[in-house]
Each structure stands twice: as structure tokens, then as C-alpha cells.
Write a protein that holds these residues in place. Structure first.
Motif, mmCIF file in Angstrom:
data_model
loop_
_atom_site.group_PDB
_atom_site.id
_atom_site.type_symbol
_atom_site.label_atom_id
_atom_site.label_comp_id
_atom_site.label_asym_id
_atom_site.label_seq_id
_atom_site.Cartn_x
_atom_site.Cartn_y
_atom_site.Cartn_z
ATOM 1 N N ASP A 1 0.867 -1.187 0.000
ATOM 2 C CA ASP A 1 0.000 0.000 0.000
ATOM 3 C C ASP A 1 0.900 1.231 0.000
ATOM 4 O O ASP A 1 1.114 1.869 1.023
ATOM 5 N N LEU A 2 1.432 1.566 -1.171
ATOM 6 C CA LEU A 2 2.499 2.560 -1.273
ATOM 7 C C LEU A 2 2.010 3.754 -2.088
ATOM 8 O O LEU A 2 1.852 3.674 -3.310
ATOM 9 N N TRP A 3 1.766 4.864 -1.379
ATOM 10 C CA TRP A 3 1.353 6.109 -2.038
ATOM 11 C C TRP A 3 2.422 7.177 -1.824
ATOM 12 O O TRP A 3 3.116 7.191 -0.796
ATOM 13 N N ILE A 4 2.522 8.062 -2.784
ATOM 14 C CA ILE A 4 3.386 9.232 -2.679
ATOM 15 C C ILE A 4 2.635 10.422 -3.267
ATOM 16 O O ILE A 4 1.619 10.250 -3.943
ATOM 17 N N SER A 5 3.134 11.611 -3.007
ATOM 18 C CA SER A 5 2.552 12.789 -3.649
ATOM 19 C C SER A 5 3.661 13.572 -4.344
ATOM 20 O O SER A 5 4.807 13.606 -3.870
ATOM 21 N N ILE A 6 3.299 14.179 -5.472
ATOM 22 C CA ILE A 6 4.209 15.031 -6.239
ATOM 23 C C ILE A 6 3.442 16.299 -6.586
ATOM 24 O O ILE A 6 2.383 16.228 -7.217
ATOM 25 N N GLN A 7 3.962 17.416 -6.111
ATOM 26 C CA GLN A 7 3.292 18.713 -6.271
ATOM 27 C C GLN A 7 1.847 18.661 -5.776
ATOM 28 O O GLN A 7 0.933 19.239 -6.374
ATOM 29 N N GLY A 8 1.628 17.934 -4.708
ATOM 30 C CA GLY A 8 0.319 17.888 -4.082
ATOM 31 C C GLY A 8 -0.620 16.846 -4.645
ATOM 32 O O GLY A 8 -1.668 16.575 -4.048
ATOM 33 N N LYS A 9 -0.308 16.240 -5.788
ATOM 34 C CA LYS A 9 -1.147 15.193 -6.359
ATOM 35 C C LYS A 9 -0.685 13.830 -5.839
ATOM 36 O O LYS A 9 0.520 13.571 -5.749
ATOM 37 N N VAL A 10 -1.612 12.970 -5.501
ATOM 38 C CA VAL A 10 -1.305 11.694 -4.857
ATOM 39 C C VAL A 10 -1.301 10.569 -5.889
ATOM 40 O O VAL A 10 -2.226 10.447 -6.708
ATOM 41 N N TYR A 11 -0.253 9.725 -5.811
ATOM 42 C CA TYR A 11 -0.089 8.629 -6.762
ATOM 43 C C TYR A 11 0.066 7.303 -6.011
ATOM 44 O O TYR A 11 0.745 7.242 -4.984
#
Length: 461
Positions: free
Chosen positions: A35-45
Motif C-alpha cells: 500500500d504505497l502512495w506518494i505525492s508530487i506537487q500535491g497530487k497523490v499517486y
């Protein structure tokens, strides 16, 4: 055909209405391999599945799981990578997403470098280095095969060591996709010059090196600081920390205490044979059960090295000369092993995973530059600009000196440490760091109070 402003506004409002939001605290809960999420410039991936086939390995993503990783993403990826993010988008934005002033300036500098085309301007350094290495290898082989002189054979061993140093720099460039124009060619050159010429697997190197870049100077996450039982840069390692990278405890037992107690004296002798450990690590990784990219090619390349190198050594007239030849070549490469240590051993260290929201600060506090004249850049392979390289790993080494003033100015503006020492000063600083830890390790009776005193006096760690 023109688009109606009214329709465009409706589309925009519809998009805004469909956006969903989570907090940074909620994002942090998605920090597990499954269950691996990250965010880039506020958008979640959601990169759970991508982590398994990520070209840089799963370790960087696991270390940054549940965080905003905008700055590391900018540092490690070309502009084309942004287009591939959409398929991982969850539909969420981080509600409380904020950008620090230093991150704003870092991103601005990165944009300026891209616009200037500096990531594509590789110069002719690769060609020069390849010619230089080829010349040294030819001279080495010629000296071994065509001369009966002991001293010529020793000079040949030294030339082999110097060629390995330069090849390592080229392997480093290919591993960061700096050497050639495409990823495929960089991978091929990495195996050719890494595995075949030096016997050190590019797959092992990328596995450890990517983790080092992401978690620079984290005692439990950066493998480049995990050298027990031989070396310890901080008394925190005396607590037998668990290595997140290796998945095992870094045991500080009696033998480790003995070795660390004299590490400031044994440091240079250990560096003279450090290459043996790199060969061992290569074998352990290639023969392990873990997933190794291009395992067959890496094994084949390593087999090429262990064919030509013993064959060359066997051409020497007797065993004393053969042993001396190998030792000389290893001792010469110690120069490079020492340099790698100088770049980080004396810098600030910490415990815990890295964070994406202080990327610039952590890279600066964990790296030490080596000051030298421009005509000596070939000798250090660009890694004398360690901070600049850590901030922009894909930047060709010929550009590092050019961006150094901008990085220095950025550090000054935000009151971030920028350490640049001469080679001699960096050696002194590193030995002092090792000696401080050694003296703490010797205190068998009452280690904790003295450790706290040394931490207070040296402000290290």
C-alpha cells in the motif's frame, strides 16, 4: 475550431468539483510495500505495483512512502517522466500541501538548468576518459607481457589501479544515465565497463547507490555508512541499530568495539583492501534470491573479469610478484575509496528514514565537497562536487563546476551548510570523526555519559 470560454469554464469547474482531498497525515498511512502512495506537487499517486519494476529499484520508493517526493522526483527524473505519472494518479490531492522557500528556489534552479539544456550537454569527457583508460590498460598489459623487470610489473599494477578508478567514474556516469544518450546504451556500458573491466556488478552498485542518494547519511537507511564491524562514524551505531536497507541488525559486539576503537589508525590500511569487499558484495547479490535486474548479463560480465584478470596475473613470473602486483593495484584504488568516505563520513548523520520535504537541506548537511583546481577535475571524476551531484544526479559531471556557484549561493541564502574542504582538510576532518567515535567505543566502563559529552563537544550526529 475555437472552444467556447463558457465550456472551458464548465470543464474547469467540473474538474475542481471532482477533485478529492486527503491530509498529509492520511497520506503517511500508505507507507507499506502493499500500500504505497506518494505525492508530487500535491497530487497523490499509487505506486504499489510500479515499485516492483521501478528502474531505480524499490528501495527509494519504500524509503519515501507516504510522503511528498516532489524534490527527489525532480532530481532523479527527466522531463519525460512527468507524462508517465497520470496512470498512477489516485484522484486525490494533499489538502495541506505546502512548499518551503528553499524548495521553491531548488525547483526554480532545476527549471533553469533544464531550459539551458545542461542535462544534455555532456561534453567530450566520456571520450577522453575512454581513451585514457584504454591507454593505461594497454600499457599495463604490455608491461606485464613484454618486460621482465619487477619494477615495470609494479608500475603496470599501479596503472591497472588508476584505470579502475577512471572506469569507476564512467560506471558511475552510466549508472546515473549521464554517459550515453539513451537508457539502454547506459545500461550496456555499465555492464561492459563495470562488470567486465572492474569485476564489480553495476546491478549491485545501483541497488546500494540509489539508496545512498535518497537517504544520504541516515545511519539506519544509508548503506554507505553501515560498515560495522570495521568502521563507525557515530556512537549511535553502538546501539546495534537495525539496517532498513539490509534488513538485519548492525551488531556492535566485542569484535566490533575492538575494531572501531582503533579505526582512525586502521582506516587507510582498510581502504587498501576495500576492493575485496566490493567483489564479495557483487557475488552475494548476484547469487542471492532477491530480484536482480539483468542478472544473467551481470553474471556474464563478472565472469569475463574473472577470466582476463587472473590470466593477466598468471603471466607474471612468480607468486611473490603476482601477489605484489594485485596489492599494488588494490592500494592505488584506495585513493578512490578514501575519496568516497571523505564526501560523507565527516558530515552530519541522523537516524530514521529520509523525508521529501527537506530534500535540499539533508543533501547539503550530509555531503562534503572537495575543493580543487579545474585541471584536477579528471582525478576526482566530478565527485569533488558531491553536493551538486546529490542535488542533480543526472547532471553530466562537466556541468557540476558550472552550477557550483548557484548552489553555494542558494545555501547561503537559506542558511544551509555548504562544506567545501581541500583533500588534505577533508582527510583530517574524517580522521577526527573516526577518532572521536573510536575514543567513545573504548569507554567500556561507562560509555553513555562520555558519549553524550563527546556528542555535545563535537556536535556530530
Amino acid at each position: 475550431m475555437t472552444v467556447s470560454p463558457t465550456i472551458s469554464l464548465v470543464e474547469v469547474l467540473g474538474t475542481m468539483a471532482s477533485d478529492k482531498y486527503i491530509t498529509a497525515e492520511e497520506l503517511e498511512k500508505h507507507n507499506k510495500p502493499d500500500d504505497l502512495w506518494i505525492s508530487i506537487q500535491g497530487k497523490v499517486y499509487n505506486v504499489t505495483d510500479w515499485a516492483k519494476i521501478h528502474p531505480g529499484g524499490d528501495v527509494p520508493l519504500l524509503n519515501m512512502a507516504g510522503q511528498d517526493v516532489t524534490d527527489p522526483f525532480i532530481a532523479f527524473h527527466p522531463a519525460t517522466a512527468w507524462k508517465r505519472l497520470d496512470k498512477f494518479y489516485t484522484g486525490y490531492h494533499v489538502k495541506d500541501y505546502q512548499v518551503s522557500e528553499v524548495s521553491k528556489d531548488f525547483r526554480k534552479l532545476a527549471t533553469e538548468l533544464v531550459k539551458a539544456g545542461m542535462f544534455e550537454k555532456k561534453g567530450h569527457q566520456v571520450i577522453y576518459s575512454l581513451c585514457f583508460v584504454s591507454l593505461m590498460l594497454f600499457a599495463c598489459i604490455y608491461g606485464v607481457l613484454r618486460s621482465d623487470s619487477f619494477w615495470v610489473h609494479m608500475l603496470s599494477g599501479a596503472l591497472l589501479g588508476f584505470s579502475w578508478i577512471q572506469v569507476a567514474y564512467l560506471g558511475h556516469d552510466s549508472g546515473h544515465y549521464q554517459m550515453m544518450t539513451t537508457r539502454g546504451w547506459n545500461k550496456s556500458m555499465g555492464i561492459l565497463i563495470g562488470n567486465c573491466v572492474t569485476g564489480i556488478s553495476i546491478a549491485w552498485w545501483k541497488w546500494t547507490h540509489n539508496a545512498h542518494h535518497i537517504a544520504v547519511n541516515s545511519l539506519d537507511h544509508d548503506p554507505d555508512l553501515q560498515h560495522l564491524p570495521m568502521l563507525a562514524v557515530s556512537s549511535h551505531l553502538f546501539k546495534s541499530l537495525t539496517s532498513s536497507f539490509y534488513g538485519r541488525k548492525l551488531t556492535f559486539d566485542r569484535f566490533a568495539r575492538l575494531m572501531v576503537s582503533y579505526q582512525h589508525l586502521s582506516f587507510y590500511p582498510v581502504m587498501c583492501v576495500a576492493r575485496v569487499n566490493l567483489y564479495l558484495q557483487t557475488f552475494l547479490v548476484l547469487l542471492s534470491k532477491r530480484k536482480v535486474p539483468d542478472r544473467a548479463l551481470n553474471i556474464l560480465g563478472t565472469a569475463v573479469f574473472w577470466t582476463w584478470f587472473p590470466l593477466l596475473v598468471s603471466c607474471l613470473p612468480n607468486w611473490p610478484e603476482r601477489i605484489a602486483f594485485v596489492l599494488v593495484s588494490f592500494c592505488v584504488t584506495a585513493i578512490q575509496h578514501i575519496q568516497f568516505c571523505l564526501n560523507h563520513f565527516g558530515a552530519h548523520v541522523y537516524i530514521g528514514p529520509p523525508r521529501g520535504d527537506n530534500w535540499f537541506e539533508k543533501q547539503a548537511s550530509g555531503s562534503i565537497d572537495i575543493s580543487c583546481y579545474p585541471w584536477m577535475d579528471w582525478f576526482y571524476g566530478g565527485l569533488q562536487f558531491q553536493l551538486e551531484h546529490h542535488l542533480f544526479p543526472r547532471l553530466p559531471r562537466v556541468q557540476l563546476r558550472n552550477i557550483s556557484p548557484a548552489v553555494r549561493e542558494l545555501c547561503k541564502k537559506h542558511n544551509v551548510p555548504y562544506m567545501s574542504l581541500s583533500f588534505y582538510e577533508a582527510n583530517v576532518h574524517t580522521i577526527k570523526t573516526l577518532r572521536a567515535a573510536a575514543l567513545q567505543a573504548r569507554d567500556l566502563a561507562n560509555p553513555i555519559p562520555k558519549n553524550m559529552l563527546w556528542e555535545a563537544v563535537n556536535t556530530h550526529g
